[in-house]
Design a protein around this motif. Sequence first.
Motif, mmCIF file in Angstrom:
data_model
loop_
_atom_site.group_PDB
_atom_site.id
_atom_site.type_symbol
_atom_site.label_atom_id
_atom_site.label_comp_id
_atom_site.label_asym_id
_atom_site.label_seq_id
_atom_site.Cartn_x
_atom_site.Cartn_y
_atom_site.Cartn_z
ATOM 1 N N LEU A 236 0.802 -1.027 0.110
ATOM 2 C CA LEU A 236 -0.041 -0.141 0.039
ATOM 3 C C LEU A 236 0.870 1.259 -0.098
ATOM 4 O O LEU A 236 0.281 2.225 -0.569
ATOM 5 C CB LEU A 236 -0.753 -0.216 1.323
ATOM 6 N N GLY A 237 1.741 1.312 0.587
ATOM 7 C CA GLY A 237 2.889 2.268 0.660
ATOM 8 C C GLY A 237 4.325 1.813 0.622
ATOM 9 O O GLY A 237 4.681 0.794 1.017
ATOM 10 N N VAL A 238 5.205 2.720 -0.150
ATOM 11 C CA VAL A 238 6.766 2.444 0.059
ATOM 12 C C VAL A 238 7.471 3.591 0.715
ATOM 13 O O VAL A 238 6.938 4.668 1.181
ATOM 14 C CB VAL A 238 7.245 2.299 -1.376
ATOM 15 N N GLU A 239 8.556 3.280 1.338
ATOM 16 C CA GLU A 239 9.337 4.072 2.095
ATOM 17 C C GLU A 239 10.812 4.270 1.533
ATOM 18 O O GLU A 239 11.258 3.319 1.060
ATOM 19 C CB GLU A 239 9.238 3.684 3.557
ATOM 20 N N SER A 240 11.418 5.265 2.134
ATOM 21 C CA SER A 240 12.809 5.259 1.854
ATOM 22 C C SER A 240 13.742 4.232 2.589
ATOM 23 O O SER A 240 14.697 3.917 2.112
ATOM 24 C CB SER A 240 13.453 6.630 2.206
#
Length: 829
Positions: A236-240
């Motif tokens: 649902l989401g990606v991060e650094s």
Amino acid sequence: MSSKILASASLESKQPIYKIEKDCLISKNADVTVAFRLELPEIFTLSREDYAQLQQAFVKAVRLLPDHCAVHKQDWFVEDKYAPGFETDRTLLSSAYERHFFERPFLNHFCYLYITKMSSERPDWGSSSGLLARRNIVPKDMLDKKVMEAFFDNVGQFLRTLESVGPTNAPYIKSHRLTSDELAGTPEKSGLLEKYFALNLSDQAQQVDLDLTNGLKVGQQFCNMFSVANLDDLPLGVESDIRYEPLSTEYTDFPISFAAPLGLLLGTSHILNQYVFLDNTQKTLKTFEQKKDRLNSLSLYSRQNSVNHEFYQQYLNEAVADKRRPARVHVNVLTWSESEDELTEVRKLVNAAFNTMNCKPRQNTVDIAALYWGGVPGNAGDFPSEETFYTFIEQSVCFWASETNYRSTGATKGIKLSDRLSGRPVQVDLSDEPMKKQIIFNRNKFILGPSGSGKSFFTNHMVRQYYEQGAHVLLVDTGNSYKGLCELKGGVYFTYEEDNPIAFNPFLVSGKLDVEKKESIKTLLQALWKKDDESVSQSEYVSLSTAVSLYYVMLEEDETIRPSFNTFYEFVKGPYSELLLAEKVREKDFDIDNFLYVLKPYYRGGEYDYLLNSPKELDLVQSPFIVFELDNIKDHPILFPVVTLIIMETFISKMRKLKGVRKMILIEEAWKALTTPGMAAYIKYLFKTVRKFFGEAIVVTQEIDDIIGNEIVKDAIINNSDTKILLDQRKFILKFDQIQSLLSLTEKEKALILSINRDNKPERGRYTEVFISLGGVVSKVYSIEVSKEEYITYTTEESEKMRLFDKFEKTGDMPTAIKLVAAELREGK
């Protein structure tokens, strides 16, 4: 693909690169590519803030590129083995160290970045439209000169943006533009294109056959490819960054990059391809508006159409409101092996890595050839569009692997430590290179580690290598930690034993008597004569000074007299006493009888007559390895002050007389040596001035309270030690906030320190880890792993030390004793 497309053809005829000119790759579609090799930050060294800073730089850099560009980041991870050099001049321990690591497996990493400018007239091509599938290729005309000049300017800004991340004197990313020879190769070395087609990064890579009849086979290597090419495969989401559980604690989060599981952590040979395609932004948004409107009109017939309409609405709103730039993205992992059975295990590893990122990978079978072809350096423009998905640049760069292996520093100087991940040796310069780069401003070091943390192993390992590289080493020890190393190196070992008491001859002069030597002798005599709370008057100081000067005049005139305290005492009692009498020096100005009475215990026949009359002709200034073992005298009211004065005088003489030679003084268990005001003041002076004489002062302690409790020294040591070295701090976990505050450690450094020894690999045998901070700018954790020969030399276990010295007593040769015990340890005895 049809069977006629899969018919046999020469690689030259299908080769997608038309030519290489001016260090640019020019494809048969007239795409122009510039290629770079990148140096990335080392793994396990960045904080969440660092990853966020990197991600922002990636975004800013990609946004600088014009439309119709492709950014292809290609990371090679190749299984390799450590190959040391066995120079003939290596010492016993350095040779044993290199043998211990011979052929240690590790994953070598090479990062390449290709930036491609494509024709604005070019449509999106699918798998069946690429160069690999077409028989007739008509090269297009080169792009307009002004367009290309603008593109190259953008590329320059792209690189400058990446290289600006991190501290000015230690940037996280460095780049090197690949030359035509590095791309195409020379008669002596293979180029990058040859290496890719052979899946071999060696300079002698040779062209092999490509078999596309059943998946992909490159030479004898069977290939598998796994990709993320659909939004449904993503979380649902990606991060650094993501939390790395093996090194995290309940107090700290230990971050790694979002794509790190597909990088070094994968643990097998593979290529990680990361693509970002920049199309015409306005055209893309216009197309999405049309799709949104069409889905809206069809939403009454299907709930899915209504949901998709909402997705397009959110995407367009974000693009306009936040000025986001659309991008097409693709990520794939190419693995290979000579055995199809091995690929089954590799498949499990890759799936597990993607699952760590909450991604669902798809194994490419039918389209593996097209994806492999799109991965040819400079051929990103030939990549099939149906294998990409749309997102924004901010999300797309989260799929870039941002870490690499530990790198060696320093050309020839430094100490050998190990990569935390694989145990591969790396050379670490803790002194000279950081000084040149202004990462640190002095070479002093503060070492903190509780008992059993591996502190003595680290200090032995460091001292041994400094000594072998030409440094003069003076050690102040409590506990015989350096006895084995001192004996092996033929050093001078001072310790107190009933049948062999500690003895010096401070009156022995190397070369010409100078002012500093005279001052050190006078200081010693004052310390023996007066108590700490007694002052020396001006007349007494002048009298002592005159006595020392005249004594050495006498020695010059009569070379048969041996310099020692005995002869000095006799000189004061005889000729100098007569001189004072003749000059009518009053008793209140200099009470010579009191002086002789107080110093009589150090004269021949006295209780301490051995202390200052050593018969050995030892020149401590020129002795490169000296150990003062103070454990047996640390509480002695007479011996300890004298020995500390000798230590001070010896190292100061080394500092001032040994020009161009590195000097190191290491004080173990600081509190035992710092209890006297004289020694504390000396250390304060030492830490502030040793830098000017190509020297470094090191304090080693088990308890931070040892330093905190000494107000004279606390600020001098901490503030003047730019290098801070900490061992396992789990015993201090409840008071680590105090340690963090005193040593001015950042949250990033706290996470690194608390990760020590949390994920040690049992298959590597016995080793420990150490945290090193250089000026708070460069901080990382290394492994301390040594050979059996080094282990038995460094060990502080009483039974093991006795075992070594029993062998030494029997053989009479320390190298032989070390080899014998090491052999027994290897046999499990």
